[in-house]
Design a protein around this motif. Sequence first.
Motif, PDB file in Angstrom:
ATOM      1  N   ASP A 169       0.791  -0.862   0.144  1.00 60.31           N
ATOM      2  CA  ASP A 169       0.075  -0.050   0.400  1.00 60.31           C
ATOM      3  C   ASP A 169       0.650   1.222  -0.401  1.00 60.31           C
ATOM      4  O   ASP A 169       1.889   1.291   0.738  1.00 60.31           O
ATOM      5  N   GLU A 170       0.874   1.828  -0.164  1.00 58.82           N
ATOM      6  CA  GLU A 170       1.467   3.978  -1.404  1.00 58.82           C
ATOM      7  C   GLU A 170       1.425   3.733   0.234  1.00 58.82           C
ATOM      8  O   GLU A 170       2.524   5.225   0.496  1.00 58.82           O
ATOM      9  N   SER A 171       0.720   4.364   1.584  1.00 59.17           N
ATOM     10  CA  SER A 171       1.056   4.768   2.360  1.00 59.17           C
ATOM     11  C   SER A 171       1.977   3.873   3.981  1.00 59.17           C
ATOM     12  O   SER A 171       1.324   4.453   4.753  1.00 59.17           O
ATOM     13  N   ASP A 172       2.409   2.700   3.194  1.00 58.64           N
ATOM     14  CA  ASP A 172       3.280   2.118   4.052  1.00 58.64           C
ATOM     15  C   ASP A 172       4.238   2.005   3.601  1.00 58.64           C
ATOM     16  O   ASP A 172       4.999   1.337   2.970  1.00 58.64           O
ATOM     17  N   TRP A 173       5.324   3.496   4.539  1.00 59.24           N
ATOM     18  CA  TRP A 173       6.328   3.433   4.609  1.00 59.24           C
ATOM     19  C   TRP A 173       7.139   2.832   5.538  1.00 59.24           C
ATOM     20  O   TRP A 173       7.989   3.642   6.120  1.00 59.24           O
ATOM     21  N   THR A 174       6.788   2.020   6.351  1.00 55.58           N
ATOM     22  CA  THR A 174       7.844   1.898   8.222  1.00 55.58           C
ATOM     23  C   THR A 174       8.839   1.297   8.202  1.00 55.58           C
ATOM     24  O   THR A 174       9.457   2.058   8.643  1.00 55.58           O
ATOM     25  N   TYR A 175       9.394   1.020   5.988  1.00 59.19           N
ATOM     26  CA  TYR A 175      10.117  -0.237   7.009  1.00 59.19           C
ATOM     27  C   TYR A 175      11.450   0.517   5.272  1.00 59.19           C
ATOM     28  O   TYR A 175      13.076  -0.028   5.650  1.00 59.19           O
ATOM     29  N   SER A 176      11.094   1.335   5.169  1.00 61.02           N
ATOM     30  CA  SER A 176      11.763   2.032   3.809  1.00 61.02           C
ATOM     31  C   SER A 176      11.164   3.075   2.719  1.00 61.02           C
ATOM     32  O   SER A 176      10.079   3.100   2.679  1.00 61.02           O
ATOM     33  N   ASP A 177      11.896   3.766   2.742  1.00 53.66           N
ATOM     34  CA  ASP A 177      11.894   5.479   1.654  1.00 53.66           C
ATOM     35  C   ASP A 177      11.118   4.951   0.668  1.00 53.66           C
ATOM     36  O   ASP A 177      10.298   5.390  -0.013  1.00 53.66           O
ATOM     37  N   HIS A 178      11.576   3.221   0.313  1.00 51.70           N
ATOM     38  CA  HIS A 178      10.924   3.034  -1.707  1.00 51.70           C
ATOM     39  C   HIS A 178       9.604   1.569  -0.944  1.00 51.70           C
ATOM     40  O   HIS A 178      10.245   0.421   0.222  1.00 51.70           O
ATOM     41  N   LEU A 179       9.409   1.240  -1.351  1.00 51.35           N
ATOM     42  CA  LEU A 179       7.585   0.303  -1.438  1.00 51.35           C
ATOM     43  C   LEU A 179       8.694  -0.654  -2.573  1.00 51.35           C
ATOM     44  O   LEU A 179       8.923  -0.862  -3.433  1.00 51.35           O
ATOM     45  N   PRO A 180       7.751  -2.136  -2.295  1.00 46.66           N
ATOM     46  CA  PRO A 180       8.398  -3.326  -2.712  1.00 46.66           C
ATOM     47  C   PRO A 180       7.864  -3.575  -4.613  1.00 46.66           C
ATOM     48  O   PRO A 180       6.400  -3.144  -4.229  1.00 46.66           O
ATOM     49  N   VAL A 181       8.714  -4.136  -4.862  1.00 45.36           N
ATOM     50  CA  VAL A 181       8.361  -4.753  -6.504  1.00 45.36           C
ATOM     51  C   VAL A 181       8.186  -5.910  -6.510  1.00 45.36           C
ATOM     52  O   VAL A 181       9.481  -6.554  -5.965  1.00 45.36           O
ATOM     53  N   GLY A 182       7.424  -6.608  -7.028  1.00 44.51           N
ATOM     54  CA  GLY A 182       6.896  -7.187  -6.899  1.00 44.51           C
ATOM     55  C   GLY A 182       6.959  -8.126  -8.772  1.00 44.51           C
ATOM     56  O   GLY A 182       5.889  -7.230  -9.258  1.00 44.51           O
ATOM     57  N   ILE A 183       7.318  -9.179  -8.920  1.00 50.04           N
ATOM     58  CA  ILE A 183       7.623  -9.796 -10.245  1.00 50.04           C
ATOM     59  C   ILE A 183       7.877 -11.286 -10.418  1.00 50.04           C
ATOM     60  O   ILE A 183       7.607 -12.100  -9.813  1.00 50.04           O
ATOM     61  N   THR A 184       6.547 -11.802 -11.488  1.00 53.62           N
ATOM     62  CA  THR A 184       6.452 -12.573 -11.677  1.00 53.62           C
ATOM     63  C   THR A 184       6.522 -12.809 -13.307  1.00 53.62           C
ATOM     64  O   THR A 184       5.526 -11.969 -14.476  1.00 53.62           O
TER      65      THR A 184
END
Length: 156
Positions: free
Chosen positions: A136-151
């Motif tokens: 979620d774009e509001s979850d910046w708890t652990y980093s200033d980057h959001l994780p990207v999932g790749i399939t």
Amino acid sequence: MSLYGIWDQDERFLFAEGTLHRALSDLTVLFQDRRRPRILLAGDFNIYREWAASSVGGDWSPRYDTVFNRLEAYGLHFAGPAASEPLQNCPCGRGSECRHVRTFAFQRKATNRPYQLDFVFATAGVEVVECAVISDESDWTYSDHLPVGITVRVSD
């Protein structure tokens, strides 16, 4: 492969394209191998893609583009993440053509300008089936980057 654009600094600016080019030079032996393996390259580049129209650092776009052009020259094509609609408040200057996805928030603040600094590239034979921000774009708890999932789907 994971690629990270480490910041360099001179007396005026922070910049990451130099370290990206050094890393790409180190990887060139793999990119040019005749028996080249299928490659998926992803990471925090700390540079902007499709940024020439921006009034915020748009003059740096030709320097950033050298990294993306070099990846394309080695047969690695942009695979995401990309949006189906323009990113609201994106400073890229591309308006309705913007397809950036927010992956970075300065100082982990969701209210700061949205930027995309994280990218995925792949060679032929690696089909990226899905590539998206998985948090979620509001979850910046652990980093200033959001994780990207790749399939991916790998062909013979």
